[in-house]
Design a protein around this motif. Structure first.
Motif, PDB file in Angstrom:
ATOM      1  N   LEU A   1       0.720  -1.204   0.140  1.00  0.00           N
ATOM      2  CA  LEU A   1       0.014  -0.022  -0.060  1.00  0.00           C
ATOM      3  C   LEU A   1       1.017   1.221   0.066  1.00  0.00           C
ATOM      4  CD1 LEU A   1      -2.881  -1.073   2.768  1.00  0.00           C
ATOM      5  CD2 LEU A   1      -2.851  -1.188  -0.011  1.00  0.00           C
ATOM      6  N   ARG A   2       1.676   1.282   0.903  1.00  0.00           N
ATOM      7  CA  ARG A   2       2.695   2.537   0.780  1.00  0.00           C
ATOM      8  C   ARG A   2       3.373   2.873  -0.383  1.00  0.00           C
ATOM      9  NH1 ARG A   2       8.206   1.914   1.434  1.00  0.00           N
ATOM     10  NH2 ARG A   2       8.893  -0.154   1.729  1.00  0.00           N
ATOM     11  N   HIS A   3       3.490   1.891  -1.229  1.00  0.00           N
ATOM     12  CA  HIS A   3       4.306   2.037  -2.623  1.00  0.00           C
ATOM     13  C   HIS A   3       3.310   2.967  -3.673  1.00  0.00           C
ATOM     14  CE1 HIS A   3       7.816  -0.295  -1.888  1.00  0.00           C
ATOM     15  NE2 HIS A   3       6.917  -1.211  -1.209  1.00  0.00           N
ATOM     16  N   LEU A   4       1.997   2.937  -3.377  1.00  0.00           N
ATOM     17  CA  LEU A   4       1.124   3.536  -4.304  1.00  0.00           C
ATOM     18  C   LEU A   4      -0.090   4.336  -3.427  1.00  0.00           C
ATOM     19  CD1 LEU A   4       1.295   3.615  -7.186  1.00  0.00           C
ATOM     20  CD2 LEU A   4      -0.573   2.096  -7.425  1.00  0.00           C
ATOM     21  N   PRO A   5       0.234   5.679  -3.203  1.00  0.00           N
ATOM     22  CA  PRO A   5      -0.617   6.383  -2.373  1.00  0.00           C
ATOM     23  C   PRO A   5      -1.931   6.852  -2.973  1.00  0.00           C
ATOM     24  CG  PRO A   5       1.215   7.518  -2.706  1.00  0.00           C
ATOM     25  CD  PRO A   5       1.469   6.347  -3.436  1.00  0.00           C
ATOM     26  N   VAL A   6      -2.708   5.945  -3.301  1.00  0.00           N
ATOM     27  CA  VAL A   6      -4.191   6.353  -3.900  1.00  0.00           C
ATOM     28  C   VAL A   6      -5.037   5.545  -3.171  1.00  0.00           C
ATOM     29  CG1 VAL A   6      -2.902   7.081  -6.098  1.00  0.00           C
ATOM     30  CG2 VAL A   6      -3.780   4.601  -5.693  1.00  0.00           C
ATOM     31  N   PRO A   7      -6.299   5.717  -3.460  1.00  0.00           N
ATOM     32  CA  PRO A   7      -7.314   4.826  -2.900  1.00  0.00           C
ATOM     33  C   PRO A   7      -7.208   3.333  -3.585  1.00  0.00           C
ATOM     34  CG  PRO A   7      -8.341   6.956  -3.487  1.00  0.00           C
ATOM     35  CD  PRO A   7      -6.860   6.972  -4.309  1.00  0.00           C
ATOM     36  N   TRP A   8      -7.420   2.720  -2.643  1.00  0.00           N
ATOM     37  CA  TRP A   8      -7.425   1.086  -2.969  1.00  0.00           C
ATOM     38  C   TRP A   8      -8.956   0.421  -2.623  1.00  0.00           C
ATOM     39  CZ3 TRP A   8      -3.372  -2.474  -4.207  1.00  0.00           C
ATOM     40  CH2 TRP A   8      -1.917  -1.819  -4.252  1.00  0.00           C
ATOM     41  N   VAL A   9      -9.513   0.524  -4.090  1.00  0.00           N
ATOM     42  CA  VAL A   9     -11.215  -0.034  -3.872  1.00  0.00           C
ATOM     43  C   VAL A   9     -10.972  -1.553  -4.158  1.00  0.00           C
ATOM     44  CG1 VAL A   9     -13.318   0.166  -4.838  1.00  0.00           C
ATOM     45  CG2 VAL A   9     -11.540   2.019  -4.794  1.00  0.00           C
TER      46      VAL A   9
ATOM     47  N   PRO B   1      -0.280   6.532   6.393  1.00  0.00           N
ATOM     48  CA  PRO B   1       0.627   8.018   6.285  1.00  0.00           C
ATOM     49  C   PRO B   1       0.997   8.428   4.916  1.00  0.00           C
ATOM     50  CG  PRO B   1       1.746   5.937   7.357  1.00  0.00           C
ATOM     51  CD  PRO B   1       0.127   5.715   7.088  1.00  0.00           C
ATOM     52  N   SER B   2       1.161   7.526   4.053  1.00  0.00           N
ATOM     53  CA  SER B   2       1.741   7.712   2.605  1.00  0.00           C
ATOM     54  C   SER B   2       0.779   8.215   1.739  1.00  0.00           C
ATOM     55  CB  SER B   2       2.354   6.826   2.204  1.00  0.00           C
ATOM     56  OG  SER B   2       1.416   5.676   1.665  1.00  0.00           O
ATOM     57  N   GLY B   3      -0.474   8.210   2.166  1.00  0.00           N
ATOM     58  CA  GLY B   3      -1.620   8.780   1.270  1.00  0.00           C
ATOM     59  C   GLY B   3      -2.738   7.820   0.718  1.00  0.00           C
ATOM     60  N   TRP B   4      -2.247   6.509   0.725  1.00  0.00           N
ATOM     61  CA  TRP B   4      -3.038   5.439   0.323  1.00  0.00           C
ATOM     62  C   TRP B   4      -4.491   5.420   1.306  1.00  0.00           C
ATOM     63  CZ3 TRP B   4      -4.721   2.067   4.022  1.00  0.00           C
ATOM     64  CH2 TRP B   4      -3.742   1.747   4.973  1.00  0.00           C
ATOM     65  N   SER B   5      -5.516   4.950   0.836  1.00  0.00           N
ATOM     66  CA  SER B   5      -6.894   4.517   1.386  1.00  0.00           C
ATOM     67  C   SER B   5      -7.391   3.398   1.308  1.00  0.00           C
ATOM     68  CB  SER B   5      -7.798   5.941   1.358  1.00  0.00           C
ATOM     69  OG  SER B   5      -8.129   5.846   0.023  1.00  0.00           O
ATOM     70  N   TRP B   6      -8.132   2.849   2.037  1.00  0.00           N
ATOM     71  CA  TRP B   6      -8.633   1.428   2.042  1.00  0.00           C
ATOM     72  C   TRP B   6     -10.090   1.771   1.928  1.00  0.00           C
ATOM     73  CZ3 TRP B   6      -5.976  -3.203   1.324  1.00  0.00           C
ATOM     74  CH2 TRP B   6      -7.063  -4.325   1.471  1.00  0.00           C
ATOM     75  N   ILE B   7     -10.507   1.285   0.689  1.00  0.00           N
ATOM     76  CA  ILE B   7     -12.219   1.298   0.448  1.00  0.00           C
ATOM     77  C   ILE B   7     -12.585  -0.028   0.425  1.00  0.00           C
ATOM     78  CG2 ILE B   7     -14.017   2.330  -0.858  1.00  0.00           C
ATOM     79  CD1 ILE B   7     -11.903   4.596  -1.461  1.00  0.00           C
ATOM     80  N   CYS B   8     -13.371  -0.386   1.068  1.00  0.00           N
ATOM     81  CA  CYS B   8     -14.145  -1.779   1.289  1.00  0.00           C
ATOM     82  C   CYS B   8     -15.361  -1.922   1.868  1.00  0.00           C
ATOM     83  CB  CYS B   8     -13.212  -2.992   1.693  1.00  0.00           C
ATOM     84  SG  CYS B   8     -14.099  -4.760   1.374  1.00  0.00           S
ATOM     85  N   PRO B   9     -16.314  -1.390   1.102  1.00  0.00           N
ATOM     86  CA  PRO B   9     -17.929  -1.070   1.658  1.00  0.00           C
ATOM     87  C   PRO B   9     -18.807  -2.485   1.833  1.00  0.00           C
ATOM     88  CG  PRO B   9     -17.889  -0.526  -0.438  1.00  0.00           C
ATOM     89  CD  PRO B   9     -16.430  -0.635  -0.404  1.00  0.00           C
TER      90      PRO B   9
ATOM     91  N   ARG C   1     -11.258  -1.976   8.302  1.00  0.00           N
ATOM     92  CA  ARG C   1     -10.441  -0.886   7.629  1.00  0.00           C
ATOM     93  C   ARG C   1     -11.122   0.070   6.739  1.00  0.00           C
ATOM     94  NH1 ARG C   1      -8.419  -5.152   9.878  1.00  0.00           N
ATOM     95  NH2 ARG C   1      -6.650  -5.400  10.871  1.00  0.00           N
ATOM     96  N   HIS C   2     -12.369  -0.093   6.306  1.00  0.00           N
ATOM     97  CA  HIS C   2     -13.067   0.718   5.367  1.00  0.00           C
ATOM     98  C   HIS C   2     -12.803   2.202   5.701  1.00  0.00           C
ATOM     99  CE1 HIS C   2     -15.584   2.139   2.552  1.00  0.00           C
ATOM    100  NE2 HIS C   2     -16.663   2.595   3.362  1.00  0.00           N
ATOM    101  N   GLY C   3     -12.340   2.836   4.928  1.00  0.00           N
ATOM    102  CA  GLY C   3     -11.997   4.295   5.260  1.00  0.00           C
ATOM    103  C   GLY C   3     -10.821   4.574   5.883  1.00  0.00           C
ATOM    104  N   VAL C   4      -9.926   3.981   6.237  1.00  0.00           N
ATOM    105  CA  VAL C   4      -8.579   3.936   6.853  1.00  0.00           C
ATOM    106  C   VAL C   4      -7.676   4.545   5.652  1.00  0.00           C
ATOM    107  CG1 VAL C   4      -6.494   2.844   7.794  1.00  0.00           C
ATOM    108  CG2 VAL C   4      -8.867   2.183   8.365  1.00  0.00           C
ATOM    109  N   ARG C   5      -6.960   5.556   6.058  1.00  0.00           N
ATOM    110  CA  ARG C   5      -6.045   6.282   5.374  1.00  0.00           C
ATOM    111  C   ARG C   5      -4.529   6.012   5.920  1.00  0.00           C
ATOM    112  NH1 ARG C   5      -8.355   9.289   1.890  1.00  0.00           N
ATOM    113  NH2 ARG C   5      -6.875  10.730   1.412  1.00  0.00           N
TER     114      ARG C   5
END
Length: 139
Positions: free
Chosen positions: A95-103, A130-138, A124-128
């Motif tokens: 995750l830290r390698h690609l600081p974008v939303p992960w859907v 420190p490098s800027g990634w976010s975890w989106i799993c609704p 972990r849904h909505g977690v961000r």
């Protein structure tokens, strides 16, 4: 309007999808994103995939191209025990390698063990990070 793979890296198993708007369209811009699946096995394999995606991202950005704006996770983000340490390792290796939303969506390994994997993802849904990634799993 086209959707196609612009970059395929067989060794790292990366496919980059891009969508271009037809000329003359009233909508401008392109969308670029990564699709990654079966990244639940810790170790060198998923680290190489993450590093290759990061390299492509830096290359696009430095040349003024549209970068990937998100990653679609097609399932199996965790194998074995779904735990805090498994997520910490996923963050460190991927995750830290690609600081974008992960859907992400759930795969068969993610829903094993009587919903433990589902709970692991949804907690972990909505977690961000420190490098800027976010975890989106609704889910």
């Amino acid at each position: 309007m086209g959707l196609g793979a612009s970059s395929v890296h067989p060794r790292e198993r990366i496919v980059v999808l891009e969508r271009s708007r037809p000329s003359g369209s009233s909508i401008s811009g392109n969308v670029r994103f990564f699709v990654a699946g079966d990244i639940g096995q810790p170790g060198l394999g998923r680290q190489r995939v993450a590093q290759a995606m990061s390299h492509l991202q830096r290359t696009w950005m430095s040349s003024g191209e549209v970068p990937a704006t998100f990653v679609v996770g097609t399932g199996d983000q965790v194998y074995g025990k779904a735990s805090d340490s498994a997520f910490e390792q996923l963050e460190a290796e991927v995750l830290r390698h690609l600081p974008v939303p992960w859907v992400v969506c759930l795969g068969n390994h993610d829903v094993k063990n009587k919903y433990a994997g589902w709970a692991w993802h949804s907690a972990r849904h909505g977690v961000r990070g420190p490098s800027g990634w976010s975890w989106i799993c609704p889910a």
